[in-house]
Scaffold this motif. Sequence first.
Motif, PDB file in Angstrom:
ATOM      1  N   ALA A  86      20.510  -3.598  -2.056  1.00 50.22           N
ATOM      2  CA  ALA A  86      21.312  -2.402  -1.776  1.00 50.22           C
ATOM      3  C   ALA A  86      22.524  -2.317  -2.705  1.00 50.22           C
ATOM      4  O   ALA A  86      22.834  -1.246  -3.238  1.00 50.22           O
ATOM      5  N   LEU A  87      23.218  -3.447  -2.909  1.00 43.63           N
ATOM      6  CA  LEU A  87      24.376  -3.448  -3.808  1.00 43.63           C
ATOM      7  C   LEU A  87      23.962  -3.096  -5.235  1.00 43.63           C
ATOM      8  O   LEU A  87      24.672  -2.367  -5.943  1.00 43.63           O
ATOM      9  N   GLY A  88      22.814  -3.617  -5.654  1.00 43.34           N
ATOM     10  CA  GLY A  88      22.331  -3.302  -6.991  1.00 43.34           C
ATOM     11  C   GLY A  88      22.056  -1.813  -7.170  1.00 43.34           C
ATOM     12  O   GLY A  88      22.401  -1.221  -8.193  1.00 43.34           O
ATOM     13  N   ILE A  90      23.467   0.645  -5.435  1.00 45.84           N
ATOM     14  CA  ILE A  90      24.746   1.369  -5.412  1.00 45.84           C
ATOM     15  C   ILE A  90      25.430   1.294  -6.771  1.00 45.84           C
ATOM     16  O   ILE A  90      25.947   2.291  -7.289  1.00 45.84           O
ATOM     17  N   VAL A  91      25.444   0.110  -7.369  1.00 46.20           N
ATOM     18  CA  VAL A  91      26.066  -0.047  -8.688  1.00 46.20           C
ATOM     19  C   VAL A  91      25.336   0.791  -9.731  1.00 46.20           C
ATOM     20  O   VAL A  91      25.959   1.454 -10.577  1.00 46.20           O
ATOM     21  N   LEU A  92      24.004   0.807  -9.664  1.00 47.55           N
ATOM     22  CA  LEU A  92      23.219   1.574 -10.631  1.00 47.55           C
ATOM     23  C   LEU A  92      23.503   3.066 -10.507  1.00 47.55           C
ATOM     24  O   LEU A  92      23.738   3.753 -11.508  1.00 47.55           O
ATOM     25  N   VAL A  93      23.521   3.580  -9.266  1.00 44.01           N
ATOM     26  CA  VAL A  93      23.801   5.004  -9.060  1.00 44.01           C
ATOM     27  C   VAL A  93      25.227   5.342  -9.530  1.00 44.01           C
ATOM     28  O   VAL A  93      25.466   6.377 -10.148  1.00 44.01           O
ATOM     29  N   GLY A  94      26.180   4.445  -9.229  1.00 42.47           N
ATOM     30  CA  GLY A  94      27.555   4.673  -9.669  1.00 42.47           C
ATOM     31  C   GLY A  94      27.676   4.758 -11.180  1.00 42.47           C
ATOM     32  O   GLY A  94      28.394   5.599 -11.714  1.00 42.47           O
ATOM     33  N   LEU A  95      26.980   3.881 -11.890  1.00 40.59           N
ATOM     34  CA  LEU A  95      27.018   3.906 -13.350  1.00 40.59           C
ATOM     35  C   LEU A  95      26.415   5.192 -13.898  1.00 40.59           C
ATOM     36  O   LEU A  95      26.939   5.787 -14.850  1.00 40.59           O
ATOM     37  N   VAL A  96      25.314   5.633 -13.281  1.00 42.92           N
ATOM     38  CA  VAL A  96      24.679   6.875 -13.733  1.00 42.92           C
ATOM     39  C   VAL A  96      25.626   8.055 -13.545  1.00 42.92           C
ATOM     40  O   VAL A  96      25.796   8.897 -14.440  1.00 42.92           O
ATOM     41  N   VAL A  97      26.263   8.138 -12.375  1.00 44.83           N
ATOM     42  CA  VAL A  97      27.195   9.239 -12.111  1.00 44.83           C
ATOM     43  C   VAL A  97      28.391   9.182 -13.054  1.00 44.83           C
ATOM     44  O   VAL A  97      28.860  10.202 -13.570  1.00 44.83           O
ATOM     45  N   LEU A  98      28.908   7.960 -13.319  1.00 49.13           N
ATOM     46  CA  LEU A  98      30.061   7.816 -14.213  1.00 49.13           C
ATOM     47  C   LEU A  98      29.722   8.284 -15.615  1.00 49.13           C
ATOM     48  O   LEU A  98      30.494   9.033 -16.241  1.00 49.13           O
TER      49      LEU A  98
END
Length: 262
Positions: A86-88, A90-98
């Motif tokens: 789950a953490l992985g 979340i981090v992946l989605v955050g990087l894509v949005v950034l």
Amino acid sequence: MSWDTREEDKKESLETWDNGVSDKGKVTQPSTLSPHLLLRSSSTPTALTTMTPDNSAVALTTATPSSQPATPPSRQGIMRCVVITALGLIVLVGLVVLVFWLVLRPKPLEYTIDDAHIRGFNITAHALNGVFDIRLRSYNHNTRFSVYYDAMEVTVWYGEQTVAISKVAPFYQPRHYVQTITVSATAQSTPLLRPVEKNLRHNESAGVVELEVRARARIRFAVGAVKKHYKLKAYCAPVVMHYSPSSHFDRVYCTSATLMSI
């Protein structure tokens, strides 16, 4: 001993020798082992010995499989894997949005005041009463981003004192669109500092007063399903207001609206 007796002994000796020779070509079969001799520990292999045709001994080792069942994964281990996954994500989605947001960075909004005047102005017992009618205009130059105004507040300042305030209802501003915002900032028995009161009375006699208008808002820039929250601040000064409605007003260009990510 007679001659016949010696001949018989000789024949018996020859038969015994022939039997011994013929037994050398036979394969000696392993003796049947008792079941209790074959029992071993689950971790100890079982060794059996057989004879080859040339009478050499060969050891056959048979590994007995473990009798203990495989241990299933613990619940703690499963939960650890779920949390890490789950953490992985979340981090992946955050990087894509950034990355997406950095590529499509929104432009600041532009504000002007197109009209402003005072009505019902009155100072009694060191308190101010009056209404400041202001027409703001917001320019959204973004061709991809629309703007959601979740909350907005417009205040009127004289020097370092707030003299009137107005709340603006939430609204939506489409992309590449000019939005007109009309507010009536009200001063209702607002206590005045002595220097402020003195200057306002003097300006009243002149018929005009220079004020500062500040706008603050919580907004969301939106492109598709992606939204980003910001705090907006705009400062407009000096705003020359007449104490009565006037047909002439010089447009005031506000400083570029400051955006602070939240």
